[in-house]
Design a protein around this motif. Structure first.
Motif, short mmCIF file in Angstrom:
data_model
loop_
_atom_site.label_atom_id
_atom_site.label_comp_id
_atom_site.label_asym_id
_atom_site.label_seq_id
_atom_site.Cartn_x
_atom_site.Cartn_y
_atom_site.Cartn_z
N TYR A 80 0.29 -1.65 -0.25
CA TYR A 80 -0.10 -0.10 -0.44
C TYR A 80 1.14 0.86 0.14
CZ TYR A 80 -3.27 3.81 1.55
OH TYR A 80 -3.70 4.54 1.25
N LEU A 81 0.50 2.15 -1.51
CA LEU A 81 1.47 2.97 -0.94
C LEU A 81 1.17 4.60 -1.64
CD1 LEU A 81 4.82 1.28 -4.32
CD2 LEU A 81 4.74 1.85 -1.03
N LYS A 82 1.73 5.71 -1.15
CA LYS A 82 1.47 7.27 -1.02
C LYS A 82 2.30 7.99 -1.39
CE LYS A 82 -0.93 7.92 3.30
NZ LYS A 82 -1.93 8.75 4.26
N ASN A 83 2.45 8.71 -1.79
CA ASN A 83 2.79 9.88 -1.47
C ASN A 83 3.33 10.98 -0.23
OD1 ASN A 83 3.71 9.94 -4.31
ND2 ASN A 83 1.90 11.48 -4.66
N GLY A 84 4.60 10.84 0.59
CA GLY A 84 4.91 11.18 1.94
C GLY A 84 5.16 9.88 2.08
N TYR A 85 5.12 8.57 2.15
CA TYR A 85 5.42 7.09 2.91
C TYR A 85 7.24 7.54 2.67
CZ TYR A 85 1.52 5.47 3.89
OH TYR A 85 -0.46 4.54 4.41
N ASP A 86 7.85 7.06 3.41
CA ASP A 86 9.01 6.38 3.80
C ASP A 86 9.63 5.24 4.40
OD1 ASP A 86 12.56 6.50 3.87
OD2 ASP A 86 12.67 8.09 5.02
N LEU A 87 9.32 4.24 3.11
CA LEU A 87 8.92 2.41 3.37
C LEU A 87 10.48 1.70 3.28
CD1 LEU A 87 6.90 0.86 4.76
CD2 LEU A 87 6.40 0.55 2.01
N LYS A 88 10.54 1.01 4.18
CA LYS A 88 11.65 -0.11 4.64
C LYS A 88 11.54 -1.43 4.65
CE LYS A 88 16.67 -1.12 5.57
NZ LYS A 88 17.34 -0.47 6.53
N MET A 89 11.07 -2.43 3.83
CA MET A 89 11.22 -3.75 3.50
C MET A 89 12.56 -4.59 4.19
SD MET A 89 9.86 -6.18 0.79
CE MET A 89 10.87 -6.24 -0.22
N THR A 90 12.70 -5.50 4.95
CA THR A 90 13.16 -6.44 4.64
C THR A 90 12.63 -8.10 4.61
OG1 THR A 90 13.24 -6.13 6.98
CG2 THR A 90 14.95 -4.62 6.03
N MET A 91 13.34 -8.81 3.74
CA MET A 91 13.22 -9.82 3.50
C MET A 91 13.91 -11.20 3.21
SD MET A 91 10.32 -11.23 0.29
CE MET A 91 11.84 -10.10 -0.89
N ASP A 92 14.18 -12.18 3.80
CA ASP A 92 14.97 -13.35 2.54
C ASP A 92 13.64 -13.86 2.22
OD1 ASP A 92 16.19 -15.68 2.32
OD2 ASP A 92 16.73 -16.07 4.20
N ALA A 93 14.46 -13.98 0.46
CA ALA A 93 14.10 -14.60 -0.50
C ALA A 93 13.13 -15.73 -0.67
CB ALA A 93 14.51 -13.89 -1.78
N THR A 94 13.82 -16.58 0.32
CA THR A 94 13.24 -17.44 0.72
C THR A 94 12.33 -18.16 1.21
OG1 THR A 94 15.56 -18.20 2.31
CG2 THR A 94 15.94 -18.58 -0.08
N LYS A 95 12.35 -17.64 1.71
CA LYS A 95 10.77 -17.38 3.02
C LYS A 95 10.01 -16.21 2.71
CE LYS A 95 13.48 -20.42 6.60
NZ LYS A 95 13.04 -20.65 7.99
N PHE A 96 9.64 -15.94 1.48
CA PHE A 96 9.48 -15.07 0.59
C PHE A 96 8.31 -14.01 2.23
CE2 PHE A 96 6.92 -11.77 -2.03
CZ PHE A 96 8.23 -11.51 -3.00
N ASP A 97 6.94 -15.13 1.81
CA ASP A 97 5.67 -13.90 2.71
C ASP A 97 6.58 -14.20 3.92
OD1 ASP A 97 4.07 -13.84 0.76
OD2 ASP A 97 3.30 -15.61 0.79
N GLU A 98 6.76 -15.57 4.46
CA GLU A 98 7.29 -15.04 5.91
C GLU A 98 8.18 -14.05 6.42
OE1 GLU A 98 5.73 -19.28 4.38
OE2 GLU A 98 7.52 -17.68 3.96
#
Length: 330
Positions: A80-98
């Motif tokens: 979910y995106l909108k202007n003004g957001y400063d969003l950082k994501m971390t993830m391990d692609a081998t356990k994508f959703d988890e």
């Protein structure tokens, strides 16, 4: 002095306004599937992001507020995106959703979406579709109530809350429609299957009548159908697992006549096993019409006497198909 102060305020307001016309997205991905990410709205890519020298991703761009999909070349995640957001994501692609986690402005909404995806993956939709009418009604109402309660208890953006409430209503409605369709499919269970007479890739024609004495697992598919092609590896494994058993795996292509040669080439190049048939002009045969086929892939299981065991059989990728066949053939 007033003019100077006024000028400074104008500059500050303008700067703030410009800053709010874009958003920033960052991602640190362990075991990433590639060096490119794309943010999509349906089929449209609104932003491509390439990894930097350290393998991380960052981009600042303008966006229309709403729901998007992050694609890493293999899997998707909802955003979910909108202007003004400063969003950082971390993830391990081998356990994508988890392992998806967000921090920064906009993290509340996006962490909620990530958790919602995980929760939905635990729902046994297939089990719901196999319930009787009363059981399905109760299960779908409980699911809807649970999802709405989760939304109302959240602290997400009001616009996202409204979108997800409408989405929940629509999804439950679609599930109910699918259930109605599945009931219609089951009316062929325990009745004699109509005969078919289709072109065989190896030459000549093959009828259902000629296969009596064996179980017949029919796969209605087409070369242009992505979900159909996705089942091919699992179908090959199923054929290998039951090789020598009293069952024929019959794939019936419903490709248009203009794609007849394409079908023949596809079967050869992909080394498809089982009995490969082409419906051609007879695509609307009594067999297809009797089963009210309105989407593919569609799988049908018929017993050695020609009686339909399951008019809407499990897909090859569903472990329950092998369990069912083990009981019938061993």
């Amino acid at each position: 002095m007033k003019k100077i102060v006024s000028f400074i305020l104008t500059v500050l307001i303008s700067s703030f306004s410009i800053a709010q016309e874009t958003m920033t997205f960052q991602a640190e991905i362990a075991n990433k599937n590639g060096n490119k990410l794309s943010i999509n709205s349906g089929r449209e890519t609104i932003q491509k992001i390439e990894a930097d020298a350290k393998g991380n991703f960052k981009a600042t761009f303008a966006v229309k507020e709403g729901l998007y999909q992050l694609f890493d070349g293999v899997e998707y995640a909802n955003l979910y995106l909108k202007n003004g957001y400063d969003l950082k994501m971390t993830m391990d692609a081998t356990k994508f959703d988890e392992t998806i986690a967000f921090s920064g402005k906009g993290s509340t909404e996006n962490n909620f979406l990530a958790n919602r995806t995980l929760e939905e993956s635990k729902i046994d939709f297939q089990g719901m579709l196999e319930l009787d009418a009363e059981g399905f009604k109760k299960a779908s109402e409980e699911l809807k109530a649970k999802q709405i309660a989760s939304l109302e208890a959240s602290k997400i953006d009001a616009n996202l809350l409204d979108m997800l409430k409408k989405g929940t209503e629509a999804n439950i409605g679609q599930l109910q429609q699918y259930y109605t369709m599945s009931l219609a499919k089951k009316k062929m269970n325990n009745v004699a299957a109509p005969n078919f007479d289709y072109e065989n890739h190896k030459g000549g024609k093959t009828t259902l009548e000629s296969l009596k004495g064996k179980y017949v697992y029919v796969d209605l598919w087409a070369t242009w159908c992505g979900p159909c092609r996705a089942e091919i590896p699992s179908l090959k494994k199923m054929e290998a697992a039951f090789h020598g058993k009293n069952i024929e795996f019959v794939s019936v292509s419903v490709d248009a006549e203009k794609d007849h040669e394409k079908w023949k080439t596809f079967v050869t190049e992909k080394e498809l096993g089982g009995v490969q048939l082409y419906a051609g002009k007879t695509v609307l045969s009594d067999f297809v019409k009797a089963f009210e086929v309105n989407s593919i892939p569609r799988f049908i299981l018929i017993d050695p006497k020609g009686i339909v065991v399951d008019a809407d059989a499990k897909r090859p990728s569903d472990p329950r198909l092998q369990e069912q066949l083990n009981k019938l053939l061993n």
